[in-house]
Design a protein around this motif. Structure first.
Motif, mmCIF file in Angstrom:
data_model
loop_
_atom_site.group_PDB
_atom_site.id
_atom_site.type_symbol
_atom_site.label_atom_id
_atom_site.label_comp_id
_atom_site.label_asym_id
_atom_site.label_seq_id
_atom_site.Cartn_x
_atom_site.Cartn_y
_atom_site.Cartn_z
ATOM 1 N N ALA A 37 -15.442 13.600 26.622
ATOM 2 C CA ALA A 37 -15.262 12.164 26.851
ATOM 3 C C ALA A 37 -14.288 11.902 27.993
ATOM 4 O O ALA A 37 -14.328 10.847 28.631
ATOM 5 C CB ALA A 37 -14.768 11.484 25.571
ATOM 6 N N GLN A 38 -13.417 12.881 28.256
ATOM 7 C CA GLN A 38 -12.446 12.763 29.342
ATOM 8 C C GLN A 38 -12.995 13.299 30.663
ATOM 9 O O GLN A 38 -12.297 13.348 31.664
ATOM 10 C CB GLN A 38 -11.162 13.514 28.968
ATOM 11 C CG GLN A 38 -10.454 12.939 27.747
ATOM 12 C CD GLN A 38 -9.350 13.848 27.219
ATOM 13 O OE1 GLN A 38 -8.962 14.827 27.866
ATOM 14 N NE2 GLN A 38 -8.837 13.529 26.035
ATOM 15 N N GLY A 39 -14.273 13.715 30.642
ATOM 16 C CA GLY A 39 -14.916 14.181 31.868
ATOM 17 C C GLY A 39 -14.946 15.687 32.051
ATOM 18 O O GLY A 39 -15.285 16.171 33.128
ATOM 19 N N ASP A 40 -14.610 16.448 31.005
ATOM 20 C CA ASP A 40 -14.591 17.904 31.097
ATOM 21 C C ASP A 40 -16.015 18.452 30.961
ATOM 22 O O ASP A 40 -16.599 18.443 29.876
ATOM 23 C CB ASP A 40 -13.704 18.473 29.987
ATOM 24 C CG ASP A 40 -13.457 19.971 30.133
ATOM 25 O OD1 ASP A 40 -14.362 20.676 30.614
ATOM 26 O OD2 ASP A 40 -12.364 20.432 29.753
ATOM 27 N N LYS A 41 -16.608 18.926 32.057
ATOM 28 C CA LYS A 41 -17.972 19.451 32.044
ATOM 29 C C LYS A 41 -18.061 20.771 31.279
ATOM 30 O O LYS A 41 -19.071 21.088 30.660
ATOM 31 C CB LYS A 41 -18.473 19.672 33.482
ATOM 32 C CG LYS A 41 -18.365 18.449 34.373
ATOM 33 C CD LYS A 41 -19.176 17.292 33.842
ATOM 34 C CE LYS A 41 -19.072 16.086 34.758
ATOM 35 N NZ LYS A 41 -19.760 14.904 34.215
ATOM 36 N N ASP A 91 -31.916 3.347 22.943
ATOM 37 C CA ASP A 91 -30.686 2.665 22.539
ATOM 38 C C ASP A 91 -29.472 3.543 22.764
ATOM 39 O O ASP A 91 -28.381 3.057 23.084
ATOM 40 C CB ASP A 91 -30.736 2.287 21.050
ATOM 41 C CG ASP A 91 -31.824 1.273 20.747
ATOM 42 O OD1 ASP A 91 -32.030 0.373 21.583
ATOM 43 O OD2 ASP A 91 -32.454 1.378 19.683
ATOM 44 N N LEU A 92 -29.668 4.853 22.572
ATOM 45 C CA LEU A 92 -28.541 5.779 22.584
ATOM 46 C C LEU A 92 -28.150 6.231 23.981
ATOM 47 O O LEU A 92 -27.006 6.603 24.227
ATOM 48 C CB LEU A 92 -28.884 7.019 21.736
ATOM 49 C CG LEU A 92 -29.081 6.745 20.241
ATOM 50 C CD1 LEU A 92 -29.646 7.975 19.561
ATOM 51 C CD2 LEU A 92 -27.768 6.343 19.595
ATOM 52 N N ILE A 93 -29.100 6.219 24.905
ATOM 53 C CA ILE A 93 -28.811 6.704 26.255
ATOM 54 C C ILE A 93 -28.065 5.644 27.043
ATOM 55 O O ILE A 93 -28.506 4.515 27.173
ATOM 56 C CB ILE A 93 -30.118 7.079 26.987
ATOM 57 C CG1 ILE A 93 -30.788 8.248 26.267
ATOM 58 C CG2 ILE A 93 -29.852 7.442 28.447
ATOM 59 C CD1 ILE A 93 -32.160 8.575 26.774
ATOM 60 N N ASP A 94 -26.917 6.009 27.569
ATOM 61 C CA ASP A 94 -26.102 5.092 28.354
ATOM 62 C C ASP A 94 -26.761 4.832 29.699
ATOM 63 O O ASP A 94 -27.161 5.753 30.405
ATOM 64 C CB ASP A 94 -24.710 5.722 28.558
ATOM 65 C CG ASP A 94 -23.742 4.788 29.259
ATOM 66 O OD1 ASP A 94 -22.635 5.237 29.560
ATOM 67 O OD2 ASP A 94 -24.108 3.622 29.509
ATOM 68 N N ASP A 95 -26.843 3.552 30.088
ATOM 69 C CA ASP A 95 -27.452 3.191 31.367
ATOM 70 C C ASP A 95 -26.475 3.324 32.532
ATOM 71 O O ASP A 95 -26.871 3.237 33.684
ATOM 72 C CB ASP A 95 -27.968 1.743 31.335
ATOM 73 C CG ASP A 95 -29.173 1.600 30.422
ATOM 74 O OD1 ASP A 95 -29.912 2.577 30.277
ATOM 75 O OD2 ASP A 95 -29.349 0.515 29.853
ATOM 76 N N GLY A 96 -25.196 3.518 32.238
ATOM 77 C CA GLY A 96 -24.208 3.620 33.305
ATOM 78 C C GLY A 96 -24.361 4.910 34.085
ATOM 79 O O GLY A 96 -24.789 5.928 33.560
ATOM 80 N N ILE A 97 -24.034 4.880 35.365
ATOM 81 C CA ILE A 97 -24.151 6.047 36.236
ATOM 82 C C ILE A 97 -22.764 6.632 36.480
ATOM 83 O O ILE A 97 -21.860 5.950 36.956
ATOM 84 C CB ILE A 97 -24.802 5.671 37.576
ATOM 85 C CG1 ILE A 97 -26.228 5.162 37.338
ATOM 86 C CG2 ILE A 97 -24.819 6.855 38.528
ATOM 87 C CD1 ILE A 97 -26.916 4.667 38.593
ATOM 88 N N ASP A 98 -22.578 7.886 36.128
ATOM 89 C CA ASP A 98 -21.335 8.589 36.398
ATOM 90 C C ASP A 98 -21.413 9.153 37.815
ATOM 91 O O ASP A 98 -22.141 10.108 38.078
ATOM 92 C CB ASP A 98 -21.156 9.715 35.369
ATOM 93 C CG ASP A 98 -19.808 10.419 35.502
ATOM 94 O OD1 ASP A 98 -19.306 10.520 36.640
ATOM 95 O OD2 ASP A 98 -19.274 10.869 34.474
ATOM 96 N N ILE A 99 -20.645 8.559 38.729
ATOM 97 C CA ILE A 99 -20.722 8.949 40.133
ATOM 98 C C ILE A 99 -20.355 10.413 40.324
ATOM 99 O O ILE A 99 -21.022 11.146 41.058
ATOM 100 C CB ILE A 99 -19.792 8.067 41.001
ATOM 101 C CG1 ILE A 99 -20.231 6.604 40.906
ATOM 102 C CG2 ILE A 99 -19.831 8.538 42.456
ATOM 103 C CD1 ILE A 99 -21.634 6.340 41.389
ATOM 104 N N HIS A 100 -19.299 10.876 39.643
ATOM 105 C CA HIS A 100 -18.859 12.263 39.785
ATOM 106 C C HIS A 100 -19.944 13.224 39.299
ATOM 107 O O HIS A 100 -20.207 14.256 39.930
ATOM 108 C CB HIS A 100 -17.558 12.499 39.003
ATOM 109 C CG HIS A 100 -16.402 11.711 39.518
ATOM 110 N ND1 HIS A 100 -15.827 11.964 40.744
ATOM 111 C CD2 HIS A 100 -15.727 10.654 38.992
ATOM 112 C CE1 HIS A 100 -14.829 11.118 40.953
ATOM 113 N NE2 HIS A 100 -14.758 10.309 39.903
ATOM 114 N N GLU A 101 -20.572 12.859 38.182
ATOM 115 C CA GLU A 101 -21.633 13.719 37.648
ATOM 116 C C GLU A 101 -22.828 13.726 38.595
ATOM 117 O O GLU A 101 -23.471 14.755 38.794
ATOM 118 C CB GLU A 101 -22.055 13.218 36.269
ATOM 119 C CG GLU A 101 -23.075 14.127 35.591
ATOM 120 C CD GLU A 101 -23.340 13.746 34.152
ATOM 121 O OE1 GLU A 101 -24.336 14.248 33.606
ATOM 122 O OE2 GLU A 101 -22.555 12.958 33.593
#
Length: 228
Positions: free
Chosen positions: A39-43, A142-152
């Motif tokens: 959740a903190q961005g740790d791949k 419903d579960l998939i977030d529509d937001g785009i993670d730029i770093h990812e």
């Protein structure tokens, strides 16, 4: 969405040494720790959660398969469901991840069966895979977030460029053709081993052998280049 999942699956396959010796499941404490880190961005935490739940994906794939070759293909399909589960699970709700992941994995395998029978295309994305605290059905959409993670997105683009350069360097024409067709690279659509075999007019077992050989070549190049 599916193309990105399959690309991530290919990267994951390249770094799994032996599908018969997956890491043991995580303890509840470790599982929660990795979800917090993710959740903190740790791949790396995300990859740990996938790796340590591959036994679950393999178990479910075995349940639905009738042969070793089919089990191998269903494992790759089930792993897509596992990746979706890790990406969408909300550990703060207190639900058991293994239960949630099992539903996502089974849903992905069942969708694959329906697709093979040429049933309605993407309608399955509206099928329930979980329920909320009020008992209402939740679907994958419903579960998939529509937001785009730029770093990812940037990381995926970098990985894709690395992959494409390796494809041209170490694979022969037949290996390249099968990997591209199987995993939906170069903006094409992904296909199962069975569909690939039909397209190329060869047996599915031959597709499997060539795919394994190609993946091993790519894995060796990744290791020699020390990309990860």
């Amino acid at each position: 969405m599916l193309l990105e999942l399959l690309k991530n699956l290919l990267f994951f396959v390249l770094h799994v040494e032996n599908s018969n010796s997956f890491p043991k499941p995580l303890s509840k404490a470790d599982e929660e720790k990795y979800f917090k880190l993710m959740a903190q961005g740790d791949k790396g935490a995300r990859n740990k959660l996938i790796e340590h739940n591959m036994r679950l994906a393999a178990h479910i794939a075995k349940k639905y398969s009738q042969s070793a070759s089919e089990q191998e293909e269903l494992l790759s399909v089930g792993t897509i469901g596992l990746i979706k589960a890790v990406s969408t699970f909300d550990y703060e709700k207190g639900a058991k991840f293994a239960t949630y992941a099992s539903r996502c994995i089974e849903n992905e395998i069942l969708m694959n069966f329906r697709s093979a029978k040429k049933s309605a295309g993407d309608i399955y994305i509206n099928e329930p895979v979980e329920t909320d605290k009020d008992g209402n059905a939740l679907t994958l959409i419903d579960l998939i977030d529509d937001g785009i993670d730029i770093h990812e997105q940037v990381e995926l683009n970098i990985r894709s460029k690395q992959l494409y350069s390796f494809l041209e360097k170490c694979l022969d024409k037949r290996e390249l053709e099968i990997i591209v067709y199987r995993y939906g690279l170069y903006s094409s659509s992904p296909h199962t081993q069975h569909e690939t075999a039909e397209k190329l007019n060869i047996s599915r077992s031959y597709v499997s052998r060539i795919e394994k050989k190609a993946v091993q070549k790519l894995r060796s190049m990744y290791d020699s280049e020390s990309i990860f």
